[in-house]
Design a protein around this motif. Structure first.
Motif, PDB file in Angstrom:
ATOM      1  N   LYS A 111     -16.994 -15.764  -8.728  1.00 37.72           N
ATOM      2  CA  LYS A 111     -16.336 -14.755  -7.131  1.00 37.72           C
ATOM      3  C   LYS A 111     -16.818 -16.062  -6.504  1.00 37.72           C
ATOM      4  O   LYS A 111     -15.461 -16.832  -4.909  1.00 37.72           O
ATOM      5  N   GLU A 153       4.332 -18.751   7.984  1.00 36.95           N
ATOM      6  CA  GLU A 153       5.294 -17.611   9.364  1.00 36.95           C
ATOM      7  C   GLU A 153       6.695 -18.805   9.158  1.00 36.95           C
ATOM      8  O   GLU A 153       6.765 -20.020   9.529  1.00 36.95           O
ATOM      9  N   ALA A 211       4.998 -13.833   7.511  1.00 38.05           N
ATOM     10  CA  ALA A 211       3.484 -14.005   7.624  1.00 38.05           C
ATOM     11  C   ALA A 211       4.210 -13.068   6.123  1.00 38.05           C
ATOM     12  O   ALA A 211       2.782 -12.760   4.836  1.00 38.05           O
ATOM     13  N   ARG A 212       4.097 -11.694   6.061  1.00 33.10           N
ATOM     14  CA  ARG A 212       3.366 -10.261   5.865  1.00 33.10           C
ATOM     15  C   ARG A 212       4.626 -10.831   4.162  1.00 33.10           C
ATOM     16  O   ARG A 212       3.797 -10.429   3.232  1.00 33.10           O
ATOM     17  N   ASP A 268      -7.510 -12.643  -5.151  1.00 35.25           N
ATOM     18  CA  ASP A 268      -8.939 -11.928  -4.162  1.00 35.25           C
ATOM     19  C   ASP A 268      -8.677 -12.114  -2.994  1.00 35.25           C
ATOM     20  O   ASP A 268      -8.121 -11.704  -1.893  1.00 35.25           O
ATOM     21  N   ASN A 285      -6.788  -9.652   0.597  1.00 40.85           N
ATOM     22  CA  ASN A 285      -7.530  -9.295   1.539  1.00 40.85           C
ATOM     23  C   ASN A 285      -6.500  -9.965   2.848  1.00 40.85           C
ATOM     24  O   ASN A 285      -6.429  -9.313   3.167  1.00 40.85           O
ATOM     25  N   LEU A 319      -4.078  -7.103   3.241  1.00 40.88           N
ATOM     26  CA  LEU A 319      -5.099  -6.136   4.247  1.00 40.88           C
ATOM     27  C   LEU A 319      -4.617  -6.948   5.475  1.00 40.88           C
ATOM     28  O   LEU A 319      -4.776  -5.757   5.833  1.00 40.88           O
ATOM     29  N   SER A 320      -5.200  -7.913   5.448  1.00 43.32           N
ATOM     30  CA  SER A 320      -5.209  -8.016   7.262  1.00 43.32           C
ATOM     31  C   SER A 320      -3.775  -8.779   7.799  1.00 43.32           C
ATOM     32  O   SER A 320      -3.932  -7.804   9.152  1.00 43.32           O
ATOM     33  N   LEU A 321      -2.691  -8.190   6.859  1.00 46.81           N
ATOM     34  CA  LEU A 321      -1.927  -7.801   7.590  1.00 46.81           C
ATOM     35  C   LEU A 321      -1.210  -6.660   7.755  1.00 46.81           C
ATOM     36  O   LEU A 321      -0.141  -6.540   8.282  1.00 46.81           O
ATOM     37  N   GLY A 322      -1.938  -5.508   6.993  1.00 47.09           N
ATOM     38  CA  GLY A 322      -2.135  -4.577   7.311  1.00 47.09           C
ATOM     39  C   GLY A 322      -0.867  -4.044   6.038  1.00 47.09           C
ATOM     40  O   GLY A 322      -0.214  -2.764   6.297  1.00 47.09           O
ATOM     41  N   PRO A 378       0.230  -1.478   3.304  1.00 45.33           N
ATOM     42  CA  PRO A 378      -0.264  -0.563   2.738  1.00 45.33           C
ATOM     43  C   PRO A 378      -0.243  -1.117   1.046  1.00 45.33           C
ATOM     44  O   PRO A 378       0.222  -1.613   0.623  1.00 45.33           O
ATOM     45  N   ARG A 379      -1.341  -0.481   0.435  1.00 47.11           N
ATOM     46  CA  ARG A 379      -1.853  -0.785  -1.109  1.00 47.11           C
ATOM     47  C   ARG A 379      -0.613  -0.654  -1.866  1.00 47.11           C
ATOM     48  O   ARG A 379      -0.308  -0.644  -2.864  1.00 47.11           O
ATOM     49  N   GLU A 380       0.088   0.802  -0.818  1.00 50.48           N
ATOM     50  CA  GLU A 380       1.609   0.671  -1.969  1.00 50.48           C
ATOM     51  C   GLU A 380       2.581  -0.100  -1.858  1.00 50.48           C
ATOM     52  O   GLU A 380       3.388  -0.309  -3.423  1.00 50.48           O
TER      53      GLU A 380
END
Lengths: 319, 110
Positions: free
Chosen positions: B7, B37, B42-43, B63, B67, B70-73, B75-77
């Motif tokens: 890691k 972008e 970026a998302r 990894d 991250n 996640l930082s860009l908001g 959702p896990r779905e």
């Protein structure tokens, strides 16, 4: 991360470059108990800034011509003297900001405050970790997202967030977990699309703030065995360009008992202003404080990671 | 030598230009341009990168891009939906390559 790593990394003392903001932490009472709160505020909070200290803060503001006052807590609205204090703070040419969780404005005894805020033209900053209801509630508690949106609508009706009104309503994003915030501009677009199009609410600016590895958030990091990786990520993301604009260089933070700190993170860690500058509002000396050496620690990597983090949001362009 | 995947080696990504700095620098310029972008947000690029990372079984990239999402908001779905796009593509690519097998079989069998 070895202790003193931040001091080593910056290679010399960090010094203040003036005092643009007097931040006043009026206490740790809050109607919410958010999981990321570095202050550890909640309904059980007992620290309340005495009136004599508030009066001293006002005297300092008048005498020193500090152009901005930033009122925070806890929930500032739960302080018994908040209305008087804000009226006394409001003066031509002085910016008055209140960091509000907004949900408190729906509580009995606080519903008059949106009108007072508008009358005094107080700038408002509220925490909304996500544009998504479930995500926000996961961090701040069940039902908080809807309450915040309800209050944002009330404030929008008074002109807050509307272009040209001059009534500022900023929203704070912080990560809902052990990772860094993303690009502020990209996140702001998402917030605007969601809050504007779906919820019909307006705001001025999104401010991204990195979760600091202290207080309740540090408890979370330890409990989930994320601490070492998170601290390592902060250190690996150190961006020297942020040192120009970290908030401690232009701010003095007053604790509930009148102790002076370089920032409210140092306040939580009980690291008062040091290096010969006065550490109490009772001994406030503008000349010595504006050039003081800042007390740093390894938590400072939180404000200097990537594009940086401050009360104003991301502090510098990314590396 | 320890584990093949460590890691901590993710942090070494910044040093992959070692021994060939010119090419390394050119790669990082390209990487930043390709993943930053543009017409895609970026998302959107983060989700593409995550899907590629999982299909290529790269633990470092998984990894890093998890991250980043996640930082860009994200959702896990949505992240999982992106992974399913990658999984479906991999299945489709595998089955599409069976065309070669089917053609050969049909040509050769009596």
């Amino acid at each position: 991360m070895p202790a003193g790593a931040f001091e080593q990394r910056i290679g010399g003392p960090l010094t203040a470059a003036g005092i643009e903001v007097l931040q006043v932490n009026v206490g740790d009472r809050c109607n919410l108990s958010c999981r990321h709160c570095h202050v550890g505020a909640g309904p059980a909070g007992t620290r309340v800034m005495p009136r004599a200290i508030l009066e001293r803060c006002l005297a300092v503001l008048r005498a020193s011509a500090i152009p901005a006052v930033d009122v925070t807590g806890g929930a500032p609205e739960l302080h018994p003297d908040i209305r008087w204090f804000l009226r006394e703070c409001a003066a031509p040419g002085r910016r008055v900001t209140v960091r509000s969780n907004f949900a408190v404005l729906l509580e009995e005894g606080c519903r008059d405050l949106p009108d007072l805020y508008a009358d005094l033209r107080v700038e408002l900053v509220t925490s909304l970790p996500s544009w998504d209801e479930e995500h926000t509630d996961r961090q701040r508690g069940a039902g908080v997202f809807r309450k915040v949106v309800t209050v944002m609508r009330q404030l929008n009706e008074r002109g807050y967030g509307a272009p040209g009104s001059g009534l500022v309503l900023d929203v704070v994003h912080n990560p809902i977990g052990a990772y860094l915030p993303g690009c502020q501009a990209a996140l702001e677009r998402q917030y605007r699309e969601s809050l504007g199009a779906r919820q019909g609410v307006l705001f001025n600016r999104l401010r991204c703030i990195t979760n600091m590895p202290i207080g309740r958030f540090l408890d979370f990091l330890r409990r989930t065995e994320n601490r070492d990786e998170y601290l390592g990520t902060l250190e690996a993301s150190f961006n020297p360009a942020t040192l120009q604009s970290v908030m401690c260089r232009s701010m003095v933070s007053v604790g509930w008992d009148g102790t002076l700190y370089d920032c409210d993170f140092n306040q939580v860690l009980r690291l008062p202003i040091d290096h010969g500058a006065p550490a109490s509002i009772l001994a406030f000396d503008h000349e010595r404080l504006r050039r003081r050496r800042i007390t740093v620690g390894d938590h400072c990597f939180g404000c200097t990671a990537g594009p940086g983090s401050s009360c104003q949001g991301q502090a510098a362009a990314g590396r | 030598m320890g584990d093949y995947y460590d890691k901590k080696d993710l942090a070494d990504f910044a040093n992959i230009g070692e021994f060939a700095p010119e090419q390394g620098s050119a790669f990082f310029d390209y990487y930043a341009k390709a993943t930053g972008e543009g017409r895609l947000t970026a998302r959107e690029k983060g989700l593409i990168a995550l899907a590629v990372a999982t299909t290529q079984n790269c633990p470092y990239c998984i990894d890093a891009w998890t991250n980043a999402c996640l930082s860009l908001g994200v959702p896990r779905e949505e992240m999982m939906e992106a992974v399913h796009v990658g999984a479906a593509m991999m299945a489709g690519i595998t089955l599409a390559h069976a065309t070669q097998m089917r053609k050969i079989v049909k040509k050769k069998e009596m």
